[in-house]
Design a protein around this motif. Structure first.
Motif, PDB file in Angstrom:
ATOM      1  N   GLY A  20      -3.676  -9.289  -0.534  1.00  0.00           N
ATOM      2  CA  GLY A  20      -2.297  -9.650  -0.823  1.00  0.00           C
ATOM      3  C   GLY A  20      -1.294  -8.529  -0.638  1.00  0.00           C
ATOM      4  O   GLY A  20      -0.237  -8.536  -1.269  1.00  0.00           O
ATOM      5  N   ARG A  21      -1.606  -7.569   0.253  1.00  0.00           N
ATOM      6  CA  ARG A  21      -0.710  -6.441   0.449  1.00  0.00           C
ATOM      7  C   ARG A  21      -0.501  -6.145   1.935  1.00  0.00           C
ATOM      8  O   ARG A  21      -1.323  -6.511   2.773  1.00  0.00           O
ATOM      9  N   PHE A  22       0.600  -5.481   2.214  1.00  0.00           N
ATOM     10  CA  PHE A  22       0.785  -4.781   3.480  1.00  0.00           C
ATOM     11  C   PHE A  22       0.532  -3.309   3.156  1.00  0.00           C
ATOM     12  O   PHE A  22       1.138  -2.764   2.233  1.00  0.00           O
ATOM     13  N   LYS A  23      -0.358  -2.675   3.876  1.00  0.00           N
ATOM     14  CA  LYS A  23      -0.601  -1.250   3.665  1.00  0.00           C
ATOM     15  C   LYS A  23      -0.687  -0.587   5.033  1.00  0.00           C
ATOM     16  O   LYS A  23      -1.481  -0.998   5.887  1.00  0.00           O
ATOM     17  N   PHE A  24       0.139   0.427   5.235  1.00  0.00           N
ATOM     18  CA  PHE A  24       0.245   1.060   6.548  1.00  0.00           C
ATOM     19  C   PHE A  24      -0.272   2.488   6.490  1.00  0.00           C
ATOM     20  O   PHE A  24       0.147   3.284   5.644  1.00  0.00           O
ATOM     21  N   ASP A  25      -1.199   2.795   7.380  1.00  0.00           N
ATOM     22  CA  ASP A  25      -1.773   4.131   7.477  1.00  0.00           C
ATOM     23  C   ASP A  25      -1.415   4.704   8.845  1.00  0.00           C
ATOM     24  O   ASP A  25      -2.125   4.504   9.822  1.00  0.00           O
ATOM     25  N   ASN A  26      -0.271   5.380   8.900  1.00  0.00           N
ATOM     26  CA  ASN A  26       0.247   5.931  10.158  1.00  0.00           C
ATOM     27  C   ASN A  26       0.352   4.837  11.222  1.00  0.00           C
ATOM     28  O   ASN A  26       0.025   5.040  12.387  1.00  0.00           O
ATOM     29  N   ALA A  27       0.831   3.662  10.818  1.00  0.00           N
ATOM     30  CA  ALA A  27       0.917   2.506  11.723  1.00  0.00           C
ATOM     31  C   ALA A  27       2.187   2.571  12.564  1.00  0.00           C
ATOM     32  O   ALA A  27       3.253   2.943  12.077  1.00  0.00           O
ATOM     33  N   ASP A  28       2.075   2.203  13.837  1.00  0.00           N
ATOM     34  CA  ASP A  28       3.255   2.175  14.696  1.00  0.00           C
ATOM     35  C   ASP A  28       4.095   0.941  14.391  1.00  0.00           C
ATOM     36  O   ASP A  28       3.591  -0.070  13.895  1.00  0.00           O
ATOM     37  N   LEU A  29       5.397   1.038  14.696  1.00  0.00           N
ATOM     38  CA  LEU A  29       6.347  -0.010  14.307  1.00  0.00           C
ATOM     39  C   LEU A  29       5.984  -1.367  14.884  1.00  0.00           C
ATOM     40  O   LEU A  29       6.029  -2.386  14.184  1.00  0.00           O
ATOM     41  N   LYS A  30       5.594  -1.426  16.148  1.00  0.00           N
ATOM     42  CA  LYS A  30       5.341  -2.731  16.776  1.00  0.00           C
ATOM     43  C   LYS A  30       4.138  -3.432  16.162  1.00  0.00           C
ATOM     44  O   LYS A  30       4.135  -4.666  16.024  1.00  0.00           O
ATOM     45  N   SER A  31       3.115  -2.689  15.785  1.00  0.00           N
ATOM     46  CA  SER A  31       1.968  -3.337  15.140  1.00  0.00           C
ATOM     47  C   SER A  31       2.349  -3.838  13.751  1.00  0.00           C
ATOM     48  O   SER A  31       1.880  -4.893  13.306  1.00  0.00           O
ATOM     49  N   VAL A  32       3.221  -3.098  13.075  1.00  0.00           N
ATOM     50  CA  VAL A  32       3.712  -3.541  11.766  1.00  0.00           C
ATOM     51  C   VAL A  32       4.513  -4.829  11.909  1.00  0.00           C
ATOM     52  O   VAL A  32       4.328  -5.787  11.145  1.00  0.00           O
ATOM     53  N   MET A  33       5.405  -4.875  12.892  1.00  0.00           N
ATOM     54  CA  MET A  33       6.244  -6.056  13.081  1.00  0.00           C
ATOM     55  C   MET A  33       5.428  -7.273  13.510  1.00  0.00           C
ATOM     56  O   MET A  33       5.781  -8.410  13.202  1.00  0.00           O
ATOM     57  N   LYS A  34       4.314  -7.058  14.220  1.00  0.00           N
ATOM     58  CA  LYS A  34       3.450  -8.187  14.583  1.00  0.00           C
ATOM     59  C   LYS A  34       2.845  -8.817  13.331  1.00  0.00           C
ATOM     60  O   LYS A  34       2.672 -10.035  13.256  1.00  0.00           O
ATOM     61  N   GLN A  35       2.524  -7.977  12.344  1.00  0.00           N
ATOM     62  CA  GLN A  35       2.028  -8.522  11.079  1.00  0.00           C
ATOM     63  C   GLN A  35       3.092  -9.392  10.421  1.00  0.00           C
ATOM     64  O   GLN A  35       2.793 -10.478   9.905  1.00  0.00           O
ATOM     65  N   LEU A  36       4.329  -8.931  10.455  1.00  0.00           N
ATOM     66  CA  LEU A  36       5.418  -9.698   9.844  1.00  0.00           C
ATOM     67  C   LEU A  36       5.686 -10.985  10.621  1.00  0.00           C
ATOM     68  O   LEU A  36       6.003 -12.019  10.031  1.00  0.00           O
ATOM     69  N   GLU A  37       5.566 -10.933  11.940  1.00  0.00           N
ATOM     70  CA  GLU A  37       5.754 -12.143  12.759  1.00  0.00           C
ATOM     71  C   GLU A  37       4.758 -13.219  12.362  1.00  0.00           C
ATOM     72  O   GLU A  37       5.120 -14.396  12.200  1.00  0.00           O
ATOM     73  N   ARG A  38       3.510 -12.828  12.180  1.00  0.00           N
ATOM     74  CA  ARG A  38       2.468 -13.810  11.857  1.00  0.00           C
ATOM     75  C   ARG A  38       2.596 -14.341  10.435  1.00  0.00           C
ATOM     76  O   ARG A  38       2.268 -15.494  10.170  1.00  0.00           O
TER      77      ARG A  38
END
Length: 379
Positions: A309-327
């Motif tokens: 139930g979380r978003f957790k980013f470990d040095n994640a690039d912006l586009k991969s983060v936004m793909k998570q939000l898109e889905r």
């Protein structure tokens, strides 16, 4: 009351010269206008609107908000706002009454899935009101498919069934839409947590010397141990072979690599005649641009944060983060400028509205503009 009288009262309010009698008149006018609105807000929504309004007011203009909140919140029957905003006034060349409209929130996803049976029948799982037996499979109906009260699909084999029969057509597919995720317990006891925009195809019972499933998208597996019947996950050109372990597979078609992250036990990853054994804490990456399997140490909590139930980013690039939000939010993302060097660490909860998640990302000096269901990203 005439508009000129209202503006005069507002001017007095701004100057701090509004008498109690005039304040009662102003309150009465406001409540009269508000009562004609078909938009009803409770006290929490009212407070949220108030905070939103304050954040939008130009401080240099010494703007003040009409102070009638206590009276409105006391009487639930009159907690109503005009349109989708609240009244305020600003000191400009000409005094006018304006409405602060709050943008429509984009809500997070939830538990949604579609089960496709071996005969092609599709069951929309989120639409089922009664939780228990939802279908039976097999030539002699030897497999019962149940849904628990918390929405988990389970396959139960009749103990008297002849498991030596191998019905090659008895495959089911569980899929999730944009903004959906779902959990399932396969016939062997393996638990599968399916992320958004994903699908898993599997037999209703595992016969033969292997347990084979096919995955598109992302899933977390807790494989039931059976040393005599290896569990195999097929994702594109990659195969993962395990006997019993916990691991995550990230295999979306619109992303450049398939990532397998191991949390417990060991897995054998095979890809284009290459093979490697992962240890807990390691992640393998394979892509069409390479014939090699790359392996690195990763933060496993970040890899399975979605399941918890979380978003957790470990040095994640912006586009991969936004793909998570898109889905998860069903949005479309557009980029205005180069964002290739933007990286994120940290995270937030997946049950928050999109606006709250974007506020967290903005801490990395990225700007977002929301236009309906489209998010425009500026470096």
């Amino acid at each position: 009351m005439k508009e000129t009288e209202i503006l005069e009262l507002l001017q007095k309010y701004q100057n701090g010269t509004l008498s109690n009698e005039d304040k009662d008149k102003l309150d009465a006018w406001y409540l009269n206008r508000a009562s004609k609105s078909n938009v009803h807000l409770n006290e929490y929504e009212l407070e949220e609107s108030y905070e939103y309004l304050k954040s939008k007011l130009p401080l240099q203009q010494e703007t003040k908000v009409i102070s009638i909140w206590p009276r409105i919140t006391v009487a639930a029957s009159i907690v109503v706002m005009l349109g989708t905003g609240i009244f305020y006034f600003t000191k400009t060349k000409e005094q006018v009454i304006q409405v602060a409209a709050k943008p429509k929130e984009i809500a997070p996803g939830g538990t949604r899935g579609i089960l496709t049976l071996s005969n092609g029948k599709q069951i929309v799982l989120s639409a089922i009101s009664e939780k228990d037996t939802i279908a039976r499979e097999g030539e002699d109906k030897e497999v019962t498919i149940k849904m628990s009260a918390d929405g988990v699909i389970t396959y139960i084999i009749n103990p008297d069934a002849d498991t030596s029969k191998n019905d090659a057509d008895a495959y089911n597919t569980l899929s999730t839409p944009t903004g959906g995720q779902y959990n399932i317990v396969l016939a062997d006891g393996t638990k599968v947590f399916l992320n958004a925009v994903s699908s898993i195809k599997y037999p209703t019972q595992f016969n033969g010397d292997q347990r084979v499933v096919e995955l598109e998208g992302e899933a977390y597996f807790e494989v039931a141990k059976n040393k005599n019947q290896p569990f195999i996950v097929k994702s594109g050109s990659q195969d993962i072979k395990v006997l019993g372990t916990h691991f995550n597979v990230h295999a979306y078609d619109n992303e450049p690599a398939i990532k397998t992250t191991l949390l417990e036990g060991s897995v054998a990853v095979s890809y284009k005649n290459q093979k490697t054994i992962l240890k807990p804490g390691q992640q393998s990456n394979v892509s069409d641009n390479s014939n090699k399997i790359s392996v690195r140490e990763v933060d496993t909590e970040a890899a399975i944060a979605w399941k918890n139930g979380r978003f957790k980013f470990d040095n994640a690039d912006l586009k991969s983060v936004m793909k998570q939000l898109e889905r998860w939010y069903g949005i479309k993302v557009e980029y205005r400028g180069d964002v290739s060097d933007v990286r994120f660490n940290g995270g937030t909860f997946r049950n928050k509205n999109l606006s709250e998640v974007l506020k967290v990302l903005e801490l990395s000096n990225i700007k977002f503009k929301v236009e309906g269901k489209t998010i425009i990203v500026y470096p």
